[in-house]
Design an enzyme around this catalytic site. Structure first.
Site, PDB file in Angstrom:
ATOM      1  N   ASP A 109       0.799  -1.226   0.000  1.00 27.40           N
ATOM      2  CA  ASP A 109       0.000   0.000   0.000  1.00 27.40           C
ATOM      3  C   ASP A 109       0.837   1.284   0.000  1.00 27.40           C
ATOM      4  OD1 ASP A 109      -2.829   1.159   0.749  1.00 27.40           O
ATOM      5  OD2 ASP A 109      -1.488   2.055   2.238  1.00 27.40           O
TER       6      ASP A 109
ATOM      7  N   GLU B 280       1.512  -0.395  -4.850  1.00 25.81           N
ATOM      8  CA  GLU B 280       0.570   0.657  -5.221  1.00 25.81           C
ATOM      9  C   GLU B 280       1.264   2.014  -5.235  1.00 25.81           C
ATOM     10  OE1 GLU B 280      -3.395   3.067  -3.800  1.00 25.81           O
ATOM     11  OE2 GLU B 280      -1.742   2.632  -2.442  1.00 25.81           O
TER      12      GLU B 280
HETATM   13  C1  GLC Z   1      -3.935   3.336  -0.281  1.00 22.63           C
HETATM   14  C2  GLC Z   1      -5.221   2.557  -0.147  1.00 22.63           C
HETATM   15  C3  GLC Z   1      -6.282   3.466   0.380  1.00 22.63           C
HETATM   16  C4  GLC Z   1      -5.863   3.939   1.755  1.00 22.63           C
HETATM   17  C5  GLC Z   1      -4.496   4.597   1.699  1.00 22.63           C
HETATM   18  C6  GLC Z   1      -3.924   4.764   3.073  1.00 22.63           C
HETATM   19  O1  GLC Z   1      -4.023   4.330  -1.232  1.00 22.63           O
HETATM   20  O2  GLC Z   1      -5.558   1.947  -1.358  1.00 22.63           O
HETATM   21  O3  GLC Z   1      -7.527   2.825   0.443  1.00 22.63           O
HETATM   22  O4  GLC Z   1      -6.804   4.832   2.264  1.00 22.63           O
HETATM   23  O5  GLC Z   1      -3.574   3.854   0.962  1.00 22.63           O
HETATM   24  O6  GLC Z   1      -3.526   3.535   3.596  1.00 22.63           O
END
Ligand code: GLC
Ligand code: MG
Length: 557
Positions: A216, A284
């Site tokens: 993440d 991500e």
């Molecule tokens: C990422 C996740 C999102 C979350 C953020 C903080 O972007 O996909 O849902 O709120 O990280 O962890």
């Protein structure tokens, strides 16, 4: 006797990520088993047969860890357990074994940038500067005082509220940084103990048998070590964008050690004994798009991490304008470059997820159907967000039901997180409880698994056909990609080939019909347009309806 060969992954285990289809489950919203209106692990287990029938190769589960749910689980209070709302560690082990019985891999979400403020590391860190965990978070002295009021160290903003990313703590007389919610303090990744602790988390879950990770918010892992202000964004327009967009985030995110740290994480996946079963990690990070070459931004990840076991999400299906010209150029350049890095390099495509407006709401049903043909015939790993296979759309959430903290600073993400639509029953078969944690779509009686399974040409049957063809075809899973005929500004076509097996995908992105002349004859095996059936003859050209996408199979040479 040499025993080394036993260590090697079995042949059919190798490279499972390449060509695979992964289904993203948002655990709160997939299936409730205990009637509390919130999805849970036993619920997921009870729906594994559906996923098996869909022929997906794996699932990615958004967080299920103990959490005060300030950001619905992305605020983790314990990385090595399950929140009672979702079940127990025993339930999770059962999920793993039931998924594996069905040949479904399990990828879990790792949140390395921040913890919950209820994590024991943070509680200790906050308590005193002398604590063992003192330097585990990003603590800073105030820039100064206005009267006796402390001034934050710099102008950085949090992504949710769009307010200062710094929170004052009396006990330490210091600020901590939170790039997201105030209850999500950022971990200090420049501290090797923090990095080691997160690596231990990966090992914990791999010991249990998980197959991979979705990592993440990685762009936040390294920041300007001097903590300089972010520049003001001269193009900020409060009508579009959120208050976070007031600044250009050139100092608060995406510093070069992001890749160094991710490389450390990817190295854990090939440690003994985990390397006996191939693992995979997807990161991500929405790449910077202003004045930068998107492809070279993606390449930084491939060069930075071990690309045998790790790759960045490719978010073009979310970020790139849906234009044939644009897409053709991207596919040609990107896959051309990737293939020069080697055959095992994976491109994990996501066209939707729990942070993005649903595909149908972005593009309308016709184009969303065409996009499913694009998505499921691309090389690499294809992520489907739960419900997209039904054509689920964003649900507008009445004010009093809003849950997402992201709704404060701008657009909330609740609309794309509503319960999965299984049937016409109470709560769409998602729960026995009518009071589901988010409201259901009003039209769930028309769009659900039960109804769509029986309906020729439904979204679900289109997805099923596409996944099934992909699973049966080496060309679609592992083949090369070649962009075809660039004669029309609104037509996009590419072929996938493996040995003599060859397919071509053609999309008409125009609102007018178009005739497409094949470079080589073939049968249309799938059409996204309602009512259009596969052809039995070998064709040389085809008249595409507005927004129709087709998949052509060429006879083997
Ligand atoms: C990422 C996740 C999102 C979350 C953020 C903080 O972007 O996909 O849902 O709120 O990280 O962890
Ligand atoms: Mg429940």
């Amino acid at each position: 006797m040499k025993r080394l060969s036993l260590r090697r992954p079995a042949k059919n285990q190798q490279k499972w990520a390449q060509g695979s289809v992964i289904y993203q489950i948002y655990p709160r919203s997939f299936q409730d088993s205990d009637g509390d209106g919130v999805g849970d692990i036993q619920g997921i287990i009870s729906r594994l047969d559906y996923l098996k029938e869909l022929k997906v190769n794996g699932v990615w589960l958004s967080p299920f860890y103990p959490s005060p749910m300030a950001d619905f689980g992305y605020d983790v209070a314990d990385y090595c357990d399950i929140d009672p709302l979702f079940g127990t560690l025993e339930d999770f082990k059962q999920l793993l074994s039931e998924a594996h019985k069905r040949d479904i891999k399990v990828i879990i979400d790792i949140v390395p940038n921040h913890t919950s403020d209820e994590h024991k590391w943070f509680k200790e860190s906050k308590r005193s500067r002398e604590s063992k965990y003192s330097d585990w978070y990003v603590w800073k002295d105030p820039k100064g005082y206005r009267g006796d009021k402390p001034i934050p160290p710099n102008n950085w903003l949090d992504l949710f509220a769009g307010q200062s990313a710094w929170e004052w703590v009396e006990e330490r007389q210091q600020y901590y940084l939170h790039s997201f919610h105030v209850r999500q303090p950022d971990l200090n990744w420049s501290n090797p103990s923090v990095r080691e602790a997160i690596k231990e988390v990966l090992r914990f879950w791999m010991r249990l048998g998980v197959d991979g990770f979705r990592v993440d918010a990685v762009i936040f892992l390294d920041k300007d070590p001097q903590f300089r202000d972010d520049p003001i964004n001269p193009h900020y327009n409060p009508k579009h964008g959120t208050t976070y967009d007031k600044l250009i985030h050139s100092n608060s995110v995406y510093w070069p050690k992001v890749y160094t740290y991710l490389n450390e994480l990817s190295a854990v996946l090939i440690e003994k004994p985990f390397n006996r079963q191939p693992k995979f990690m997807v990161t991500e990070g929405y790449v910077q798009r202003d004045n930068t070459d998107v492809i070279s931004e993606y390449l930084k990840y491939y060069h930075g991490m071990n690309s045998q076991v790790a790759a960045p999400f490719i978010f073009e299906g979310i970020e790139r304008p849906l234009s044939a010209r644009d897409w053709r150029a991207f596919l040609r350049d990107f896959h051309g470059t990737l293939s020069s890095l080697g055959p095992d390099v994976v491109s994990p495509y996501a066209f939707g997820n729990h942070d993005q407006s649903r595909i149908v709401s972005r593009y309308g049903a016709e184009r969303a159907r065409a996009l499913s043909v694009l998505m499921l015939t691309l090389p690499g790993m294809i992520f489907i967000y739960y419900g997209d296979e039904l054509g689920m759309h964003d649900v507008s959430i009445p004010k009093e039901f809003i849950k997402d903290p992201g709704a404060v600073g701008g657009k909330g993400r609740d609309p794309e997180r509503t319960p999965m639509q299984w049937s016409e029953n109470t709560a769409a078969g998602f729960s026995d409880n009518e009071n589901t944690w988010l409201p259901l779509a009003h039209d769930f009686k028309a769009h659900n698994v039960e109804v769509e399974s029986k309906q020729e040409g439904s979204f679900l049957n289109l997805y099923k056909q596409l996944i099934s063809i992909r699973q049966s075809s080496m060309a679609l899973r592992l083949g090369t990609l070649r962009v075809e005929g660039e004669t029309d500004d609104h037509i996009m076509a590419y072929s996938r080939q493996y040995n003599t097996e060859r397919y071509t995908t053609v999309l008409n992105l125009d609102d007018k019909p178009k005739v497409y002349d094949f470079t080589e004859s073939g049968k249309v095996v799938i059409s996204s347009a309602l009512g259009n059936k596969p052809t039995t003859d070998n064709l040389h050209s085809y008249r595409l309806k507005p927004y129709e996408a087709i998949l052509i199979k060429h006879p083997n040479n």
